[in-house]
Design a protein around this motif. Sequence first.
Motif, PDB file in Angstrom:
ATOM      1  N   THR A  36       0.825  -1.205   0.000  1.00  0.00           N
ATOM      2  CA  THR A  36       0.000   0.000   0.000  1.00  0.00           C
ATOM      3  C   THR A  36       0.861   1.257   0.000  1.00  0.00           C
TER       4      THR A  36
ATOM      5  N   GLN B 169      -7.457   7.624   2.828  1.00  0.00           N
ATOM      6  CA  GLN B 169      -7.950   6.597   1.896  1.00  0.00           C
ATOM      7  C   GLN B 169      -7.607   5.186   2.371  1.00  0.00           C
ATOM      8  N   HIS B 170      -6.523   5.069   3.117  1.00  0.00           N
ATOM      9  CA  HIS B 170      -6.107   3.756   3.622  1.00  0.00           C
ATOM     10  C   HIS B 170      -5.900   3.821   5.124  1.00  0.00           C
TER      11      HIS B 170
ATOM     12  N   ASN C 280      -4.174  12.660   2.313  1.00  0.00           N
ATOM     13  CA  ASN C 280      -5.233  11.945   1.595  1.00  0.00           C
ATOM     14  C   ASN C 280      -4.974  10.453   1.543  1.00  0.00           C
ATOM     15  N   PHE C 281      -3.719  10.120   1.379  1.00  0.00           N
ATOM     16  CA  PHE C 281      -3.361   8.701   1.389  1.00  0.00           C
ATOM     17  C   PHE C 281      -3.778   8.050   2.702  1.00  0.00           C
TER      18      PHE C 281
ATOM     19  N   SER D 213       2.543   7.871  -6.073  1.00  0.00           N
ATOM     20  CA  SER D 213       1.877   9.179  -6.162  1.00  0.00           C
ATOM     21  C   SER D 213       2.884  10.308  -6.023  1.00  0.00           C
TER      22      SER D 213
ATOM     23  N   THR E 187      -2.926  13.649  10.035  1.00  0.00           N
ATOM     24  CA  THR E 187      -3.469  12.434   9.417  1.00  0.00           C
ATOM     25  C   THR E 187      -4.016  11.481  10.475  1.00  0.00           C
TER      26      THR E 187
END
Lengths: 206, 206
Positions: free
Chosen positions: B68, B103-104, B99-100, B75, B173
């Motif tokens: 992942t 998203q994960h 964002n990563f 990116s 995050t």
Amino acid sequence: MGVAERHAREKEALRSKIQAAASELFLELGYQNVSIRKIAEKIEYAPSTIYLHFKDKQELLESICIDTFAKLNESMTELDQRDLAPLERLEQGMRCYINFGLQHPHHYLATFGIPARDEQGKTIESEAVGNIGLQSFSHLRSIIARCMESGDIRTADSMVTAQSVWMMIHGVTDLLITHTEYSGFPWAPKDQLVDLSVANIIRGLK
Amino acid sequence: MGVAERHAREKEALRSKIQAAASELFLELGYQNVSIRKIAEKIEYAPSTIYLHFKDKQELLESICIDTFAKLNESMTELDQRDLAPLERLEQGMRCYINFGLQHPHHYLATFGIPARDEQGKTIESEAVGNIGLQSFSHLRSIIARCMESGDIRTADSMVTAQSVWMMIHGVTDLLITHTEYSGFPWAPKDQLVDLSVANIIRGLK
DNA sequence: TAGGCTACCAAACGCTGTTCAGGAAAGCAA
DNA sequence: TTGCTTTCCTGAACAGCGTTTGGTAGCCTA
């Protein structure tokens, strides 16, 4: 008729004894490695006895974290009484927070780093933990609001700003706790990281 | 003599199947709730079979996280090729990272939020995870170095600065992932928190 | 076809959090 | 003192976990 009172006291005493034992093991072994059975063995009671005083393991560990975080709030309140300049106060508050995390790494992680999750993986947070966290947070928010009033930092939504700042210092604290030991990554000295981070966060608010 | 090759392929196929099943459960249930037995059931093999392909649960989940995180590095590399102005590049990189994580979330937390710990509670980190992390980090460091060269941010030790910035965006995050669901705390909208945080981090570097 | 090798599995070990039926002891009333 | 109730505590069990081990079934080579 002091019998009921004595009973209540004894009950409270055992509860405290459980907490003390758990706290010790917690400090020693970290969150992952404290088990109900180990706590029970330490206080020489059956594991099931613990459940007469705490709903489950989560509640027990939470009660310890709440006690610990109360100390953070005390430190913050103490800082309030030292009547520093707003910006100085903000910096000291941030340093106080980070140091608290480094002094109580397991408690910090248990509260903010490893939230309980349900079957869907969603975060579960107790009201009690939420309250104590909110207390710490409102300290931060009020300092930031004061810095805005005094013109030391630029005016903005104090709520959003405080949350953003909290996120940043949380990140500093969290990584200082969890990842500094790993020698494969060329970590800079803690002092340098803290100094630069605190300075840059404040600079970003100006 | 293609037999050995076919065997190797079949073995690899099962390994991938295990990873796929684990990944799916991981996404669905979160780190805490994935068990070897559930994975085994999903692929209709005995639990012990998994151990023929992975040393232990940690290695299995790690291999998924590495895959992942490779996407994050992709990116980032992609971003490099868009040849943006240094400061714009830095901002996009930070947003890309956050964002990563969103998203994960489970992969992110498993890698940075919930490190494996030994009996003493010390962090254990594998070489493989260290490598992939180092790759992401070196992206960040080189952008920051470029911003210093171009004069967009003030010159300082790029290593310490990059680490400090990483800590901050990690905090953003991490808290966006773990604590936003909790309705007892009056969280500001994610967008606002991200925008303000990114802007203030950059401002602090100037 | 015989032997070997590999992939796989059932069962077990020791651990976990948690529940629950029952026992011992303490307090109270007669 | 006797019997009753209430309280506290426990032993045993349940269901789950990660992991190890002994053994088997089936394919591959010779």
